[in-house]
Design a protein around this motif. Structure first.
Motif, PDB file in Angstrom:
ATOM      1  N   GLN A 137       9.984  -2.587  -7.867  1.00  0.00           N
ATOM      2  CA  GLN A 137      11.040  -3.558  -7.630  1.00  0.00           C
ATOM      3  C   GLN A 137      11.708  -3.953  -8.939  1.00  0.00           C
ATOM      4  O   GLN A 137      12.926  -4.032  -9.023  1.00  0.00           O
TER       5      GLN A 137
ATOM      6  N   ARG B 158      -1.826   4.825   1.878  1.00  0.00           N
ATOM      7  CA  ARG B 158      -1.371   3.760   2.779  1.00  0.00           C
ATOM      8  C   ARG B 158      -1.594   2.383   2.145  1.00  0.00           C
ATOM      9  O   ARG B 158      -0.743   1.488   2.261  1.00  0.00           O
TER      10      ARG B 158
ATOM     11  N   ALA C  38       1.070   1.816  -0.439  1.00  0.00           N
ATOM     12  CA  ALA C  38       2.356   1.465   0.187  1.00  0.00           C
ATOM     13  C   ALA C  38       2.343   0.013   0.646  1.00  0.00           C
ATOM     14  O   ALA C  38       3.342  -0.710   0.478  1.00  0.00           O
ATOM     15  N   ALA C  39       1.229  -0.408   1.219  1.00  0.00           N
ATOM     16  CA  ALA C  39       1.135  -1.802   1.672  1.00  0.00           C
ATOM     17  C   ALA C  39       1.232  -2.756   0.491  1.00  0.00           C
ATOM     18  O   ALA C  39       1.866  -3.820   0.586  1.00  0.00           O
TER      19      ALA C  39
ATOM     20  N   GLU D  61       2.804  -2.185  -2.353  1.00  0.00           N
ATOM     21  CA  GLU D  61       4.197  -2.191  -2.812  1.00  0.00           C
ATOM     22  C   GLU D  61       5.056  -3.071  -1.922  1.00  0.00           C
ATOM     23  O   GLU D  61       5.922  -3.812  -2.399  1.00  0.00           O
ATOM     24  N   GLN D  62       4.798  -2.968  -0.624  1.00  0.00           N
ATOM     25  CA  GLN D  62       5.552  -3.806   0.317  1.00  0.00           C
ATOM     26  C   GLN D  62       5.277  -5.283   0.046  1.00  0.00           C
ATOM     27  O   GLN D  62       6.187  -6.115   0.042  1.00  0.00           O
ATOM     28  N   GLU D  63       4.024  -5.578  -0.196  1.00  0.00           N
ATOM     29  CA  GLU D  63       3.627  -6.955  -0.497  1.00  0.00           C
ATOM     30  C   GLU D  63       4.311  -7.444  -1.770  1.00  0.00           C
ATOM     31  O   GLU D  63       4.814  -8.572  -1.836  1.00  0.00           O
TER      32      GLU D  63
ATOM     33  N   ALA E  79       7.106  -6.314  -3.112  1.00  0.00           N
ATOM     34  CA  ALA E  79       8.545  -6.493  -2.875  1.00  0.00           C
ATOM     35  C   ALA E  79       8.797  -7.803  -2.136  1.00  0.00           C
ATOM     36  O   ALA E  79       9.734  -8.544  -2.458  1.00  0.00           O
ATOM     37  N   ALA E  80       7.950  -8.102  -1.168  1.00  0.00           N
ATOM     38  CA  ALA E  80       8.116  -9.354  -0.420  1.00  0.00           C
ATOM     39  C   ALA E  80       7.917 -10.549  -1.332  1.00  0.00           C
ATOM     40  O   ALA E  80       8.632 -11.545  -1.226  1.00  0.00           O
TER      41      ALA E  80
END
Lengths: 190, 253
Positions: free
Chosen positions: A2, B67, B70-71, B73-75, B77-78
């Motif tokens: 990010q 997986r 990826a989780a 990275e999602q966390e 970004a959030a």
């Protein structure tokens, strides 16, 4: 990733504080990545030892690793990360097992016979030996502390000293818990 | 020692594989049933260990770690997005507060320029007598009363302009704007413009009618003392006459 996207858009760090923060976050990410590669399989095994189901164990291990990631920058002693992760995973796996058991009981109680899943076939039963099923039940009935020591000591490459370090308890405590666990397990299987 | 006494120790020895002590080993060498029990227990623990090993050493699927990454990275970004929101919210709140404060301030400022022009029109329309008096004062300088009224009217116009009479305003609003009362002390009473004009005229004329102003604005006296209130004693029957020479005192002589 990010931060990389933000840099590409031209938003350079506005101050030295921002730059330090970005550097600190990058270092934390790198440290966590190394811990993830090393301890991810351990978390999975702990979860599988409790749940004895690969899919559920992966879900629980992922949740435990996410929780560990959220708190990783607040962790002062990162040498204790393995033990910390093991305890988080074990607790989450126990919660998952309990909720699954409650759900199973509820469904058994309320579902009508025609809606119940089909009975296991002969092949299904053959897949799991009678001894393994009895062992599963006996493991579920063990106290949590004894069960965790038993699982960790059964993992390849874990000596009792390492289990003691993981759990943060003296070696003598690990030995006594292991002895009690094996005795109780044998008594249930005898 | 009997076999019953040895059996718990044999089970414990099978549970934790270690060197058997000499006494136990000697008993096992001589007792077939205990030897069989010990072997049975050993096989039980071997089976337990094997089953535990298969339970505890399962391998995850190859997609497990990707997986998890990826989780994470999602966390991340959030969390970055929520951090941005956390930074933007105070800015937005401050902007909204500033707009609200400006709105309130502009609502409370009296429209002075507009009222001054309206005042001229309204005062000429509502007080024609005063207007004629003003014109007559210019023609007849000797008519001092008329001239006084005219000057009072001008002063009143200035006063009215300073108060603002563009629209009917409540007395409490006027008083609040002047800081004379607290907002919670006075009910909201509407004051028509003509009454406010009359009041302004009266207030403007007060300095010229000094006595009235003093009488109206002088604070009430405290309760007078008994000495002040007591009237001189008057006795109607008492008659005072000058002294005769015989009655004059001796010192006068």
């Amino acid at each position: 990733m990010q931060e990389l996207v933000l840099t590409q858009q031209g938003s350079t760090p506005r101050s030295a504080t921002d730059a330090q923060r970005l550097e600190s976050e990058a270092a934390t990410r790198e440290a966590f990545e190394s811990h993830l590669t090393e301890c991810g399989p351990l978390a999975f095994r702990v979860a599988r030892g409790v749940l004895r189901n690969t899919a559920d164990a992966e879900d629980v291990a992922q949740e435990a690793l996410l929780r560990a990631f959220r708190r990783f920058k607040h962790l002062r002693e990162r040498d204790r990360f393995r033990g910390w992760l093991v305890r988080i995973t074990f607790r989450l796996a126990l919660d998952r097992a309990r909720s699954a058991k409650r759900r199973e009981q509820r469904e058994t109680l309320w579902s009508r016979p025609e809606r119940q899943p089909p009975a296991p076939t002969a092949e299904d039963l053959a897949a799991r030996s009678q001894f393994a099923q009895r062992l599963d039940r006996a493991l579920d009935e063990l106290p949590e502390k004894l069960r965790l020591v038993l699982l960790l000591s059964a993992m390849q490459g874990h000596t009792l000293e390492e289990v003691a370090v993981l759990l943060g308890v003296p070696l003598g405590t690990v030995k006594s818990r292991l002895f009690l666990a094996r005795k109780q397990l044998a008594a249930k299987l005898r | 020692m009997s076999c019953e006494a040895y059996r718990p120790k044999l089970i414990e020895a099978a549970a934790m594989p270690a060197e058997l002590n000499a006494a136990l080993q000697e008993h096992l060498d001589g007792c077939a049933s205990c030897r069989e029990l010990h072997a049975k227990e050993r096989s039980l623990f071997v089976a337990i260990d094997a089953a535990l090993s298969s339970v505890a050493n399962g391998e995850s699927t190859p997609s497990f770690l990707p997986r998890v990454r990826a989780a994470i990275e999602q966390e991340r970004a959030a969390s970055v997005a929520s951090h941005s929101r956390f930074v933007l919210w105070p800015v937005a709140a401050a902007a909204i507060a500033a707009v609200a404060v400006l709105f309130v301030v502009f609502q409370r400022i009296p429209p002075q320029q507009q009222t001054a022009s309206q005042l001229a029109a309204s005062s000429s329309a509502t007080t024609p007598a005063t207007g004629s008096a003003t014109s007559s004062s210019t023609n007849s300088a000797a008519d001092s009363e008329t001239g006084e009224i005219a000057s009072e009217s001008k002063v009143a116009q200035r006063e009215i302009a300073s108060y603002g009479v563009g629209k009917p305003r409540s007395f409490s609003t006027l008083a609040k704007s002047e800081g004379r009362i607290e907002s919670s002390q006075m009910p909201d009473v509407l004051v028509p413009p003509d009454e406010r004009i009359a009041l302004a005229k009266f207030v403007a004329a007060l300095p010229r009618r000094h006595e009235i102003a003093v009488a109206l604005t002088k604070p009430a006296l405290a309760a007078p003392s008994a000495d002040v209130l007591s009237t001189p004693l008057e006795i109607a029957e008492l008659k005072l006459e000058p002294l005769s020479p015989e009655q004059a005192p001796s010192e006068a002589k």
